[in-house]
Design a protein around this motif. Structure first.
Motif, PDB file in Angstrom:
ATOM      1  N   ARG B 323       0.754  -1.129  -0.164  1.00 37.36           N
ATOM      2  CA  ARG B 323       0.049  -0.208  -0.186  1.00 37.36           C
ATOM      3  C   ARG B 323       0.951   1.230  -0.170  1.00 37.36           C
ATOM      4  NH1 ARG B 323      -5.257   1.877  -0.630  1.00 37.36           N
ATOM      5  NH2 ARG B 323      -5.667   4.006   0.769  1.00 37.36           N
ATOM      6  N   VAL B 324       0.790   2.179  -0.832  1.00 36.05           N
ATOM      7  CA  VAL B 324       1.520   3.348  -1.235  1.00 36.05           C
ATOM      8  C   VAL B 324       0.761   4.618  -0.696  1.00 36.05           C
ATOM      9  CG1 VAL B 324       2.517   4.899  -2.704  1.00 36.05           C
ATOM     10  CG2 VAL B 324       2.847   2.338  -2.897  1.00 36.05           C
ATOM     11  N   GLN B 325       1.232   5.360   0.194  1.00 35.99           N
ATOM     12  CA  GLN B 325       0.637   6.456   0.678  1.00 35.99           C
ATOM     13  C   GLN B 325       1.770   7.476   0.895  1.00 35.99           C
ATOM     14  OE1 GLN B 325      -2.963   6.821   1.245  1.00 35.99           O
ATOM     15  NE2 GLN B 325      -3.194   6.353   3.201  1.00 35.99           N
ATOM     16  N   GLY B 326       1.282   9.021   0.368  1.00 31.51           N
ATOM     17  CA  GLY B 326       2.437   9.991   0.140  1.00 31.51           C
ATOM     18  C   GLY B 326       3.560   9.373  -0.344  1.00 31.51           C
ATOM     19  N   GLY B 327       3.552   8.596  -1.406  1.00 31.42           N
ATOM     20  CA  GLY B 327       4.714   8.167  -2.422  1.00 31.42           C
ATOM     21  C   GLY B 327       5.755   7.160  -2.020  1.00 31.42           C
ATOM     22  N   ILE B 331       4.749   0.994   4.925  1.00 29.90           N
ATOM     23  CA  ILE B 331       5.756   0.399   5.974  1.00 29.90           C
ATOM     24  C   ILE B 331       6.539   1.338   6.526  1.00 29.90           C
ATOM     25  CG2 ILE B 331       7.172  -0.829   4.366  1.00 29.90           C
ATOM     26  CD1 ILE B 331       7.255  -3.199   6.295  1.00 29.90           C
ATOM     27  N   GLN B 332       6.751   2.308   5.539  1.00 31.01           N
ATOM     28  CA  GLN B 332       8.002   3.167   5.649  1.00 31.01           C
ATOM     29  C   GLN B 332       7.599   4.331   6.549  1.00 31.01           C
ATOM     30  OE1 GLN B 332      11.206   3.035   4.536  1.00 31.01           O
ATOM     31  NE2 GLN B 332      10.808   1.636   2.833  1.00 31.01           N
ATOM     32  N   PRO B 334       6.846   5.707  10.090  1.00 28.18           N
ATOM     33  CA  PRO B 334       7.308   5.398  11.406  1.00 28.18           C
ATOM     34  C   PRO B 334       6.323   4.584  12.368  1.00 28.18           C
ATOM     35  CG  PRO B 334       8.267   7.382  10.993  1.00 28.18           C
ATOM     36  CD  PRO B 334       7.288   7.348   9.932  1.00 28.18           C
ATOM     37  N   ASP B 335       4.987   5.231  12.116  1.00 28.36           N
ATOM     38  CA  ASP B 335       3.957   4.702  12.950  1.00 28.36           C
ATOM     39  C   ASP B 335       3.440   3.384  12.568  1.00 28.36           C
ATOM     40  OD1 ASP B 335       1.893   5.162  15.544  1.00 28.36           O
ATOM     41  OD2 ASP B 335       0.640   5.122  14.047  1.00 28.36           O
TER      42      ASP B 335
END
Lengths: 586, 586
Positions: B323-327, B331-332, B334-335
């Motif tokens: 799932r991509v969010q904000g590019g 998983i990238q 931090p939360d």
């Protein structure tokens, strides 16, 4: 069956927050007679609706979910009539401008009402919730024509409103939006598809006012290129009568874990050429318009956490009094008592916090001008805590409600599990709790270097010292509060330093920091009530309610507040092993 | 789709617990070749079944619940075939006596298998779970005739078994039982109704062996007047062939929050005159017979908490990578990383604890005689912690799995919410977690004044000191462990003093004490693995798995273990405001 916790509501509104003194004299409210009599009248009326009309719908909606058939949503039996009754009572516009059909009452009363609807049936409560959000956006940013045509109808509940933000593939990330708006004559043609549209369609009212985020043809890339449009289900003629059906239709409803009575729609705009829409606010300023209503919406989601937990508590309490095990009602078992008191204390803490900050919101909007900015800074700080902490606690408490029931809690007929299923959406929507936490730390602490938080901690410290001096059970509370505020100061300093030197760590620490903050703020507001109770007893009152208030705050201080230490530990170490862990190792 | 976490399982079994050395040489196991090759072969075979056969059933069972029609249960599609495959693989009797068709392998392997079935589909896993419980009761207390006729069939999975304890109006309180057994010829006639009978009926196998608690006509009052009976669905002829249909039928199945694939039956015994039953063990000693299998059953429920959480983790991890969010993949964020690492670390801690104590169970049963009593005391102490803590953590982690999915987690199609719905039963059944906590404090600490707990804490203290001396990341773990064990000693002393002077307070403190204990024990076992990894790296291994193990333990020590402080605070204050609170004020 849900009964609004009137005694606690009245206590907070009249005795702790002293609505008459605090808000009654403000120009916005001065002719409305804000004070104890009005509080009593409103709460009694609301409680009747919640208990007799809305509460019985909770299981109905769960068992007969809203569904979409042939581009129409069929809502659960009874929901339409209840919407009508809510509208007739003037509840849709309780805190809205009197100039456009609202009641013009403080947000504090709207907050109490919202708690009641959510306690009775969260799925139902989403209808007025979304409506008032849409109305607020129009009220804040719409031109006079839009206000004249749409606002009064929303405030009176003749029509309802929706918010259309999310698209498939872009949840919290609005920058990649695909919905388009092309100017034509005096309006725009909207095309695209939106998902997760709460109460996106139904036939309980004559018209639905959709507020839709979309991009203009030449809009800048990303989130600064988004505009807000008003798209009515039926076009409205110049004389206010309904015209043609607009090109916006529900495609389907989601099959969800809970809130089955609330139709969560996929909405198609412009499948037959373009839905007619009207710009709200300025071009490319859609997100700013959205931010306007964000605080109100997030406060309401926090209230959903509380409402569901209060409903769950009432049901668990009734069960624990009836159910005999080992020769006594299970409420006599110390562990069941622990669970119920945990529910009660946290519910009252959440209520105290939410109502207190509803007043802050009123003061930010309608208070003395010199203090508005300060109140706005405080409510901005409080909102992510209210939304995040109260919904996390909501999940815990509704789960405890299941547990009190034992095996019966796992059987759906009891209705206990529904509270958990319903409330589980609240940490997700209206900005996930991860986003709330990032907002709290990155924006709310970051923008003033923690000075607003510091001012709140000073107030708590001062109160704690006063309770220590007061002695008795209040001293216990004061002592625990003093320790917790010291710990909060440490965590605050930690995350503020991270913001400067290690922003990634601040984002990893944010959730635990938000939870620590919530438990502290809840303790503080609960203690305020306990102190009011202490003074009442000192003045000779023998109302048992006051003794309970003190005992509940003491329990919270002793048994709940220590949780802050666990969160503080995680905050302190967020720049350690958590940050060092390679994402690829997950 | 679920994949058994083979790498971690093998690491625990072969490298940390060193199954070959610890158990391989014991008389019970010495001819079975217990050791690394067997571990690998068994785990691979089990993983194949779990991944390819059972895992795909999870959503099927949820969407097509088992149901009762005309006194027969129709189970979900595919479940019958999967039961056959499990039987053919010899998994039903993996740890059961080889004399009666079992594999005679260590409980440790049975534990790993059980984790896999539960990770793949909790509802399905209940079929072999209940069967082995019934078999264990017969094996421990049945006479030779019962063993000869029924035991082998249960061990081979040709037949399945059930446990019939609960009656309407008497959940955890067995003393008020109404089911009656009247002696007649060589058997008894059983009449009565039981509820919550897991896998109470189905047609996947030829016969079902019901173990039923009932009262003899002249039985003493209360729980000391309960006897255990074996009631087959079909009577068995002398030659082992099936005879007449016995008078036991399913009446209905419950509509539950989760585990829809597991038929939870109301069972009617003797509606047409009496179901034929055979006494298991001595008259009026039924509860003692039940206690025999309690440790095994409660360990398995703990494994359900782990299994569901592992499944939820795998699904959330896969989603977060896609799932991509904000590019960037979420998983990238931090939360999100924090949530996933929390799931991973707690899963590994639960696994390490459960497997370690499966070995203790093997040693208690089949170890050197001189040490059996010590092992039994330790497992008795561990079991309520494993059941209680691991199921509470299971609810938290499956809920985190939903959260990682955002809005998609709330939509049932994703399957994320099912893990939460399924696992929510585990804090309730097989003794609620309140009962586990009371057992831990009242019986397990109470009966030896805390000396078994003290011995475990000594071990943890010694390990913590060794890790401190080892330096590096292990020192971080050792330091946190040392603090936590000191805190545990304080809480233990507190509840032991309460047991003597204020037993009610000890029951109010029990749940928080159990949770504190669980977090500590989990940290300890995770640290043991980290230390094994450290030694492997020191010996020149460059397997990244070892580095991960140390990093995960460090994260747990820094970010999870601080939770103990919150629980310790509640324990310390249980004799305060919680106890003082009038029950009537709830």
């Amino acid at each position: 069956m849900y009964r609004a916790p009137l005694e606690d509501m009245r206590f907070l509104i009249d005795e702790v927050l002293r609505v008459g003194d605090t808000l009654g004299g403000l120009p916005r409210f001065e002719e409305l007679g804000v004070g104890e009599d009005l509080t009593a009248a409103l709460l009694d009326e609301g409680a009747k609706l919640a208990g007799e009309v809305i509460g019985p719908l909770r299981r109905v909606g769960d068992l007969h979910p809203a569904r979409c058939e042939e581009q129409k949503v069929i809502i659960s039996p009874g929901y339409g009539e209840a919407i009508q009754q809510l509208a007739q009572g003037g509840w849709f516009g309780i805190s809205a401008d009197a100039d456009f059909g609202g009641q013009g009452l403080p947000e504090l009363y709207g907050t109490a009402a919202s708690e009641m609807w959510n306690g009775a049936d969260m799925a139902f409560a989403l209808a007025p919730f979304l409506s008032s959000g849409a109305a607020l956006a129009i009220s804040s940013h719409g031109n006079d024509a839009l206000k004249t045509t749409y606002l009064e109808k929303l405030h009176t509940g003749e029509w309802t409103g929706t918010m259309n933000l999310t698209e498939s593939g872009a949840g919290s990330d609005l920058g990649v939006m695909k919905t388009r708006a092309v100017p034509k004559d005096d309006h725009y043609l909207i095309t695209g598809q939106k998902i997760y549209i709460t109460w996106g369609d139904h036939d309980a009212v004559d018209n639905i006012v959709h507020l839709v985020l979309a991009k203009l043809p030449d809009a800048p890339e990303g989130s600064s290129g988004i505009s807000l449009f008003l798209v009515p289900k039926f076009l409205v003629n110049a004389d206010g009568s309904l015209g043609e059906r607009n090109d916006v239709y529900p495609v389907s409803t989601e099959h969800k874990l809970g809130i089955h009575g609330s139709p969560t729609c996929v909405m198609a705009f412009g499948d037959s050429g373009g839905a007619i829409g009207y710009l709200v606010g300025e071009e490319n300023r859609g997100l700013t318009c959205m931010f306007t209503m964000m605080n109100e919406a997030r406060l309401k989601v926090g209230l959903q956490g509380l409402g569901a937990s209060e409903g769950a508590y009432q049901q668990a309490l009734a069960y624990a009094k009836e159910r005999v095990q080992g020769g006594v009602p299970i409420i006599q078992h110390p562990d069941v008592k622990r669970m119920l008191l945990t529910m009660k204390a946290l519910n009252e803490a959440m209520r105290a916090l939410a109502y207190s900050e509803a007043v802050t919101m009123d003061l930010a909007h309608y208070g003395a001008e010199a203090h508005q900015a300060g109140s706005q800074a405080r409510i901005d700080l409080m909102i992510p805590v209210i939304k995040g902490w109260m919904t996390e606690v909501g999940v815990e408490l509704t789960s405890l409600g299941v547990q009190v029931h034992g095996g019966m809690g796992y059987v759906e007929e009891t209705g206990a599990a529904q509270y958990l299923r319903d409330v589980r959406i609240t940490p997700i929507y209206e900005g996930t709790n991860g986003i709330q936490a990032a907002d709290l730390v990155g924006r709310k602490l970051g923008r003033d270097g923690g000075s607003t938080m510091g001012a709140v901690l000073d107030m708590i410290r001062k109160d704690a010292n006063a309770y220590l001096e007061a002695g008795g059970e209040l001293a216990t509370v004061g002592s625990a509060l003093r320790d917790a505020v010291a710990l909060q100061a440490v965590s605050t300093e930690t995350v503020i330093q991270m913001l400067a030197s290690n922003p990634e760590a601040s984002r990893a620490a944010a959730f635990d920091y938000m939870m620590q903050t919530g438990y502290l703020f809840g303790a503080w507001q609960l203690a305020r009530g306990a102190n009011v109770a202490r003074l009442a007893i000192q003045d000779g009152s023998d109302n048992e309610f006051y003794a309970k208030k003190i005992a509940t705050a003491a329990f919270y201080a002793q048994s709940i507040l220590p949780r802050c230490e666990g969160y503080a530990g995680a905050v302190a170490n967020a720049a350690g092993a958590l940050q060092d862990y390679h994402v690829g190792w997950l």
